[in-house]
Motif scaffolding. Structure first.
Motif, PDB file in Angstrom:
ATOM      1  N   HIS A 155       0.522  -1.204  -0.073  1.00  0.00           N
ATOM      2  CA  HIS A 155       0.049   0.046  -0.029  1.00  0.00           C
ATOM      3  C   HIS A 155       0.619   1.187  -0.167  1.00  0.00           C
ATOM      4  O   HIS A 155       0.028   2.215  -0.003  1.00  0.00           O
ATOM      5  CB  HIS A 155      -0.696   0.151   1.448  1.00  0.00           C
ATOM      6  N   ASP A 173       2.869   4.550  -1.314  1.00  0.00           N
ATOM      7  CA  ASP A 173       2.656   5.784  -2.463  1.00  0.00           C
ATOM      8  C   ASP A 173       4.536   5.989  -2.890  1.00  0.00           C
ATOM      9  O   ASP A 173       4.098   6.524  -3.782  1.00  0.00           O
ATOM     10  CB  ASP A 173       2.191   6.652  -1.390  1.00  0.00           C
ATOM     11  N   GLY A 205      -5.327  -4.912  -8.201  1.00  0.00           N
ATOM     12  CA  GLY A 205      -6.354  -4.167  -7.483  1.00  0.00           C
ATOM     13  C   GLY A 205      -5.628  -2.923  -8.453  1.00  0.00           C
ATOM     14  O   GLY A 205      -5.849  -1.874  -8.759  1.00  0.00           O
ATOM     15  N   LEU A 206      -3.598  -3.158  -8.293  1.00  0.00           N
ATOM     16  CA  LEU A 206      -2.574  -2.476  -8.790  1.00  0.00           C
ATOM     17  C   LEU A 206      -2.374  -2.528 -10.579  1.00  0.00           C
ATOM     18  O   LEU A 206      -2.561  -1.579 -10.817  1.00  0.00           O
ATOM     19  CB  LEU A 206      -1.333  -2.792  -7.957  1.00  0.00           C
ATOM     20  N   ASN A 251      -5.547  -0.312 -12.047  1.00  0.00           N
ATOM     21  CA  ASN A 251      -5.393   1.434 -11.523  1.00  0.00           C
ATOM     22  C   ASN A 251      -4.631   1.912 -12.070  1.00  0.00           C
ATOM     23  O   ASN A 251      -3.278   1.977 -11.657  1.00  0.00           O
ATOM     24  CB  ASN A 251      -4.403   1.423  -9.297  1.00  0.00           C
ATOM     25  N   THR A 294      -4.408   5.220 -12.348  1.00  0.00           N
ATOM     26  CA  THR A 294      -2.713   6.003 -11.840  1.00  0.00           C
ATOM     27  C   THR A 294      -1.802   5.608 -11.912  1.00  0.00           C
ATOM     28  O   THR A 294      -0.612   6.473 -11.614  1.00  0.00           O
ATOM     29  CB  THR A 294      -3.935   7.014 -10.321  1.00  0.00           C
ATOM     30  N   LYS A 295      -1.299   4.293 -11.615  1.00  0.00           N
ATOM     31  CA  LYS A 295      -0.101   3.851 -11.108  1.00  0.00           C
ATOM     32  C   LYS A 295       0.546   3.774 -12.458  1.00  0.00           C
ATOM     33  O   LYS A 295       0.138   4.251 -13.355  1.00  0.00           O
ATOM     34  CB  LYS A 295      -0.240   2.016 -10.962  1.00  0.00           C
ATOM     35  N   ARG A 335       2.515  -1.394 -13.012  1.00  0.00           N
ATOM     36  CA  ARG A 335       1.222  -2.603 -12.910  1.00  0.00           C
ATOM     37  C   ARG A 335       1.861  -3.636 -13.815  1.00  0.00           C
ATOM     38  O   ARG A 335       1.201  -4.438 -14.098  1.00  0.00           O
ATOM     39  CB  ARG A 335       0.438  -1.880 -14.514  1.00  0.00           C
TER      40      ARG A 335
END
Length: 521
Positions: free
Chosen positions: A196, A198, A224-225, A228, A230-231, A236
């Motif tokens: 988790h 950042d 989930g990653l 996502n 935004t990653k 990813r």
């Protein structure tokens, strides 16, 4: 030691060893960069043992060349002067080279005085005040090698918490270099917390660690990653690799993400990594048909990887889609004939004529290339080595991604530091245009058939009773459990694809060959 004849070089090494000529250690270590075979390598190492002078060999343990590191390590361990210490060997347990790691492990296990209580030894090192780079390397090597043992795993778990982030990140890096280790009960909670994070760099390090662990415990978080947006693509992709280490069939989210990365607007590295992951995946018929939409636009390296999933039995609709895609593929000429024949030989009699037409087209293209080799030789001789060096190390040409010269470049393919000593202009040109024409010793490719029908091609860089390490054209070696393998057979197709010369001008190609020819030290 620099004679062109291997037999003379071996005799020279043997004589220098018998003379115990200490000044010969440096040139012998230099010769270890590119021995032509194991017999020559053995002669060089044995000469170092007989010379019995460890000073220069300690420096060689830090060499960027794996063969030099390994040779120095064996010599130091076997020579009469017993000066090798655990602090010198442990960092090599985390080497990027599987051969160096194996040698370090064998040396380590020979010393029972080092292996008595590995967990206590690790705790002692971790408690050291302000460890420097040397201590960090020592800890990394030790954790990489022994993370699967309970005593070391417990110590790792105690220090993985966010209470000591600097130590935890060092341990995560070490776990990322380990091979198929079990998930220890003390790791679950801290790894979940680090997933988790950042901090992009810390998250990437954690994902590499999770990929080395045999578990599906974190799959929900990993998916989930992947989803996502935004990653970064790199994060990813790392999450995808962590999932597919134990689950080779991508779900819809993972597959769609990988397909998007094959598009033109993705970076070259992202496209290649996506292609490699897909090449090792167990794809459904629907996924295979969707993948064919991307074959016409793939570059040489990506296309060689992307056709691998089609080498198993597929339905008629998928076979037709594959043939249609290859007809229009811009990198079709980069494929080896056996790459294509390995796919179409499984086709029904109805589709074989279309497949054979493609093969004939490929044969004609290759014959045209071979005819062009003779025309290129005069131009090659006008090449300028200094310009060729720039071509070799240019990111777009990929040469230094796989090959090393001196202390620069990758270690996927053969070390080219002294390639000019054993190859002439035509040999070098042919190896660039037709990389499968001649395969370097110890870089012979193999095809692995999995129990579930998947196929993977690459170089066997390391093996144990339990696993194989397969190096493909991109990325770290894939660690495969022998229990998952049906067969391993030699193949004649180099992991270096044809067609990498296509974007290079004739002058750049001439300069590149001139540079390689000049490498004769």
């Amino acid at each position: 030691l620099r004679d062109k004849a291997p037999a003379i070089r071996r005799e020279a090494a043997t004589s220098l060893g018998k003379l115990q000529y200490a000044a010969a250690s440096a040139p012998i270590l230099q010769s270890l960069r590119s021995p032509t075979d194991r017999t020559e390598e053995h002669a060089l190492i044995f000469a170092l043992i007989e010379i019995n002078e460890p000073t220069q060999l300690f420096d060689a343990l830090q060499s960027p060349t794996a063969a030099v590191q390994r040779g120095a390590l064996w010599a130091l361990d076997q020579m009469e002067k017993k000066t090798l210490t655990v602090n010198q060997v442990a960092p090599l347990l985390a080497s990027e080279s599987p051969q160096v790691r194996e040698a370090a492990m064998r040396v380590f296990l020979r010393h029972t005085e080092w292996t008595g209580n590995v967990g206590q030894l690790l705790e002692q090192w971790l408690q050291g005040e302000s460890p420097g780079d040397a201590d960090n390397n020592l800890i990394a090597g030790f954790v990489t090698a022994f993370a699967g043992t309970d005593s070391v795993a417990r110590v790792v778990g105690q220090h993985l918490t966010m209470d000591s982030p600097q130590t935890a990140v060092r341990l995560l890096e070490s776990l990322g270099n380990a091979d198929r280790i079990p998930l220890h009960e003390s790791w679950s909670e801290p790894l979940n917390a680090w997933l988790h994070s950042d901090d992009t760099q810390v998250l990437a390090t954690t994902l590499r660690a999770v990929a080395s662990i045999q578990t599906d415990h974190f799959d929900k978080l990993l998916v989930g990653l992947v989803a996502n947006a935004t990653k970064s693509a790199a994060i990813r992709l790392a999450a995808v690799e962590a999932i597919m280490r134990h689950s080779p069939r991508p779900n819809a989210i993972t597959f769609e993400f990988l397909i998007r990365l094959l598009a033109e607007d993705a970076s070259p590295q992202e496209r290649t990594t996506s292609a490699r992951i897909l090449s090792n995946a167990s794809l459904t018929s629907e996924q295979l048909r969707k993948l064919t939409d991307n074959l016409p636009f793939a570059g040489p390296l990506e296309l060689q990887l992307l056709i691998q999933p089609y080498r198993r039995d597929v339905d008629k609709a998928t076979s037709v889609a594959f043939l249609d895609a290859l007809v229009d593929a811009r990198s079709f000429s980069a494929l080896a004939e056996s790459d294509v024949s390995d796919v179409i030989k499984r086709y029904s009699q109805e589709l074989l004529p279309r497949g054979n037409q493609l093969l004939e087209k490929l044969r004609q293209l290759n014959e045209e290339k071979r005819a062009q080799l003779d025309d290129l030789i005069p131009a090659i001789r006008s090449g300028v080595p200094a310009r060729g060096k720039a071509v070799f190390f240019a990111e777009k040409n990929k040469c230094s991604t796989c090959h090393r010269v001196g202390d620069q470049g990758g270690q996927i393919g053969p070390d080219l530091t002294a390639i000019g000593r054993i190859r002439n202009e035509r040999d070098l040109l042919e190896s660039i245009v037709f990389p499968s024409a001649s395969l370097a010793r110890e870089f012979e490719p193999y095809t692995v058939l999995f129990n579930d029908g998947r196929l993977m091609s690459g170089i066997v860089v390391h093996e144990t009773d339990d696993v194989l390490h397969i190096q493909q054209a991109e990325g770290k070696p894939q660690v495969i459990a022998r229990a998952d393998i049906e067969s391993v057979v030699p193949t004649t197709i180099s992991i270096m694809p044809q067609g990498l010369d296509k974007p290079i001008s004739k002058q750049d190609l001439a300069d590149l060959v001139a540079y390689l020819r000049s490498l004769n030290q």
